[in-house]
Write a protein that holds these residues in place. Structure first.
Motif, short mmCIF file in Angstrom:
data_model
loop_
_atom_site.label_atom_id
_atom_site.label_comp_id
_atom_site.label_asym_id
_atom_site.label_seq_id
_atom_site.Cartn_x
_atom_site.Cartn_y
_atom_site.Cartn_z
N GLY A 62 0.79 -1.22 0.00
CA GLY A 62 0.00 0.00 0.00
C GLY A 62 0.82 1.26 0.00
N ALA A 63 2.09 1.17 -0.33
CA ALA A 63 2.93 2.37 -0.32
C ALA A 63 2.54 3.35 -1.41
CB ALA A 63 4.40 1.99 -0.45
N TYR A 64 2.31 2.82 -2.63
CA TYR A 64 1.98 3.69 -3.75
C TYR A 64 0.74 3.25 -4.52
CZ TYR A 64 6.53 5.59 -2.65
OH TYR A 64 7.58 6.16 -1.99
N SER A 65 0.12 2.15 -4.08
CA SER A 65 -1.11 1.67 -4.71
C SER A 65 -1.73 0.62 -3.81
CB SER A 65 -0.81 1.05 -6.09
OG SER A 65 0.04 -0.08 -5.95
N TYR A 66 -3.01 0.34 -4.05
CA TYR A 66 -3.66 -0.75 -3.33
C TYR A 66 -3.93 -1.88 -4.31
CZ TYR A 66 -7.34 -3.59 -1.27
OH TYR A 66 -8.08 -4.65 -0.83
N VAL B 172 11.06 10.98 13.90
CA VAL B 172 9.88 10.25 13.45
C VAL B 172 8.66 10.62 14.28
CG1 VAL B 172 8.86 7.92 13.36
CG2 VAL B 172 11.12 8.33 12.39
N LEU B 173 8.83 10.74 15.60
CA LEU B 173 7.74 11.15 16.46
C LEU B 173 7.22 12.53 16.06
CD1 LEU B 173 9.00 10.17 20.04
CD2 LEU B 173 7.36 8.95 18.65
N THR B 174 8.13 13.45 15.82
CA THR B 174 7.74 14.81 15.43
C THR B 174 6.93 14.80 14.14
OG1 THR B 174 9.67 15.78 16.52
CG2 THR B 174 8.62 17.09 14.80
N LEU B 175 7.40 14.04 13.15
CA LEU B 175 6.70 13.97 11.87
C LEU B 175 5.33 13.32 12.03
CD1 LEU B 175 9.59 12.83 9.49
CD2 LEU B 175 8.62 15.13 9.71
N ALA B 176 5.27 12.24 12.81
CA ALA B 176 4.00 11.52 12.99
C ALA B 176 2.95 12.44 13.61
CB ALA B 176 4.21 10.30 13.87
N CYS B 177 3.39 13.26 14.54
CA CYS B 177 2.44 14.15 15.23
C CYS B 177 2.07 15.36 14.37
CB CYS B 177 3.01 14.60 16.56
SG CYS B 177 3.22 13.26 17.75
N ARG B 178 3.05 16.02 13.80
CA ARG B 178 2.79 17.25 13.05
C ARG B 178 2.16 16.96 11.68
NH1 ARG B 178 0.87 21.66 13.52
NH2 ARG B 178 2.33 22.34 15.13
N ASN B 179 2.73 16.02 10.93
CA ASN B 179 2.27 15.79 9.56
C ASN B 179 1.11 14.82 9.45
OD1 ASN B 179 4.24 17.52 8.70
ND2 ASN B 179 5.59 15.96 7.86
N GLY C 221 17.21 6.17 0.44
CA GLY C 221 16.22 7.16 0.01
C GLY C 221 15.54 7.88 1.15
N CYS C 222 15.89 7.51 2.38
CA CYS C 222 15.27 8.11 3.57
C CYS C 222 16.28 8.01 4.71
CB CYS C 222 13.97 7.38 3.91
SG CYS C 222 13.15 7.94 5.41
N PHE C 223 17.30 8.86 4.67
CA PHE C 223 18.41 8.74 5.61
C PHE C 223 18.00 9.33 6.96
CE2 PHE C 223 23.07 7.87 5.48
CZ PHE C 223 23.30 8.05 6.83
N CYS C 224 17.28 8.51 7.72
CA CYS C 224 16.78 8.95 9.02
C CYS C 224 17.26 7.99 10.09
CB CYS C 224 15.25 9.00 9.01
SG CYS C 224 14.53 9.45 10.60
N GLU C 225 18.00 8.51 11.08
CA GLU C 225 18.52 7.69 12.17
C GLU C 225 17.81 7.96 13.49
OE1 GLU C 225 23.17 7.70 10.59
OE2 GLU C 225 22.37 9.39 11.75
N SER C 226 16.91 8.94 13.51
CA SER C 226 16.33 9.41 14.77
C SER C 226 14.85 9.08 14.88
CB SER C 226 16.52 10.93 14.91
OG SER C 226 15.78 11.43 16.00
N ILE D 118 9.72 8.48 5.38
CA ILE D 118 9.74 8.28 3.93
C ILE D 118 8.66 9.13 3.27
CG2 ILE D 118 8.26 6.22 3.94
CD1 ILE D 118 11.22 6.89 1.56
N ASP D 119 7.50 9.28 3.93
CA ASP D 119 6.47 10.17 3.37
C ASP D 119 7.00 11.60 3.28
OD1 ASP D 119 4.82 7.99 3.29
OD2 ASP D 119 3.21 8.86 4.51
N PHE D 120 7.78 12.01 4.27
CA PHE D 120 8.40 13.33 4.26
C PHE D 120 9.48 13.43 3.19
CE2 PHE D 120 11.88 16.04 5.86
CZ PHE D 120 11.22 17.25 6.01
N ALA D 121 10.34 12.41 3.11
CA ALA D 121 11.49 12.46 2.20
C ALA D 121 11.07 12.49 0.74
CB ALA D 121 12.40 11.26 2.46
#
Length: 416
Positions: free
Chosen positions: A252-256, A338-345, A329-334, A298-301
């Motif tokens: 379900g990343a880019y289609s169902y 992720v918490l910040t993005l989940a809450c804000r976005n 493609g999503c160089f995130c180590e923190s 990844i949604d943000f990136a």
């Protein structure tokens, strides 16, 4: 009476807030205030008041951590990463930041996507991959992560996939972070092999070999338009089950196309991404106890045109996990980011986000010995230098972690 006391190795005293994640409490986080924790060997032995602590426990003063004005919670459990990879795709990323025109990438002769990472990962030795991955794991640890799932998938040959899984195994032996290994040979298929032929290689050579070497706990696949369809996923994941590899799915990343329904029917451990998953499928996932793993970074990136919606999932009472999806493609180590993005976005509450990043991650990896502050659980604990847990999503770009405890031992202390 002193002789009846239990001697412990480490004590956290008078924590302002302890987020236990214990589901016996009414609130989401199982919040306790001004309590103490005692650790013996690698496990939590005691949780209670300082008065109870002094009545039941004996400890040395130099083995005490002051929790005053601090938040104590389980270590983050990052349940979806591709942390083993070679090279960088920064050139691709910075062009995509300023332009959505794919021709600009072509004009600059920049390779993109999974195959670009395959080309950079295959030539590297196991030792080189260990060096690169260790740096990423070190940063994850400093940001509060104590358990990481790590997928292969940038090899797409038997030799290269085995090499990546061996990197997982060796790092799990030498690094403080626990690494749960996942075989993702079905991340794609090589340009010089037809998909049907590659599926034969997966089911007849790669999966049996990975199983015989005991190199992975899970077998994962990418189910999406342009990748593997539902019938192909069922065949590949079914083969993994035959060889004692538990199924997971990118879907379900880019289609169902029905991947989430397959996850429910096969009682998979988790279904990850879920951007295009309809409500009727979410109900099936809930009924089958499949954990939904959500990936805000990844949604943000990629500036996703259809970011995942956790609200419906929460309304369906699904178990949810948050993860970094750390990859080229999503160089995130923190996990804090992720918490910040989940809450804000994505409009998750801070409470749901923290629970998903700890207990939810444990459930997504089938681990029942961690993800909670509870007597008998492994003492994987992080301590935040803030007096209220809500500040973790407010302090943008900050690392609020002061101390990380792994299996009862302090493995990171800020400033030390």
């Amino acid at each position: 009476m002193e002789n009846l006391k239990i001697k412990v190795d480490l004590v956290i005293k008078n924590a302002n807030q302890i987020l236990t994640m214990n589901e016996k409490y009414d609130d989401i986080l199982g919040l306790l205030t001004n309590k103490c924790i005692a650790i013996k060997n690698d496990s939590i032995l005691f949780i209670g008041s300082e008065k109870e602590l002094n009545e039941k426990i004996t400890y040395k003063k130099h083995n005490v951590i002051d929790g005053n004005k601090k938040v104590v919670l389980p270590g983050f459990i990052d349940s979806h990463t591709h942390v083993v990879f070679g090279g960088t795709r920064v050139a691709e990323y910075v062009i995509k930041v300023r332009s959505d025109d794919p021709k600009e990438l072509e004009r600059n002769n920049i390779k993109t996507g999974i195959m670009a990472s395959v080309d950079m990962t295959r030539p590297l030795s196991k030792e080189e991959l260990i060096i690169q991955t260790s740096k990423r794991l070190n940063n994850m640890l400093k940001n509060g992560t104590t358990t990481v799932e790590s997928k292969s998938g940038y090899g797409l040959t038997l030799e290269s996939e085995i090499k990546m899984l061996e990197v997982n195994k060796e790092l799990n032996q030498i690094h403080d972070i626990d690494i749960v290994s996942t075989f993702l040979g079905a991340h794609g298929w090589p340009n010089d092999i037809k998909k049907e032929k590659y599926i034969d290689i997966l089911t007849k050579e790669m999966i049996p070999k990975v199983s015989s070497l005991n190199l992975a706990k899970f077998n994962d696949i990418w189910c999406d338009e342009g990748h593997f369809d539902v019938l192909e996923c069922e065949k590949i994941l079914g083969c993994g089950i035959d060889y004692n590899l538990k199924p997971k799915i990118h879907t379900g990343a880019y289609s169902y196309i029905g991947g989430s329904d397959l996850a429910a029917s096969m009682n998979m451990v988790s279904a990850d991404h879920l951007n295009y998953t309809p409500k009727k499928s979410l109900k099936k996932l809930k009924e089958a106890n499949v954990v939904g793993v959500l990936l805000p970074a990844i949604d943000f990136a990629v500036r996703h045109e259809n970011p995942f919606n956790p609200i419906t999932m929460i309304e369906e009472n699904m178990d949810l996990a948050l993860a970094t999806n750390c990859c080229p493609g999503c160089f995130c180590e923190s996990m804090q980011f992720v918490l910040t993005l989940a809450c804000r976005n994505h409009k998750m509450s801070v409470e749901h986000a923290i629970k998903a990043s700890t207990l939810g991650g444990a459930k997504a990896l089938g681990l029942d010995d961690r993800g909670k502050i509870e007597i008998g659980k492994i003492a994987d604990i992080q301590i935040w230098d803030i007096d209220n847990y809500e500040e973790v999503v407010y302090r943008l770009g900050s690392n609020v972690v002061e101390t990380v405890i792994k299996k009862g031992k302090v493995v990171f202390k800020k400033g030390s």
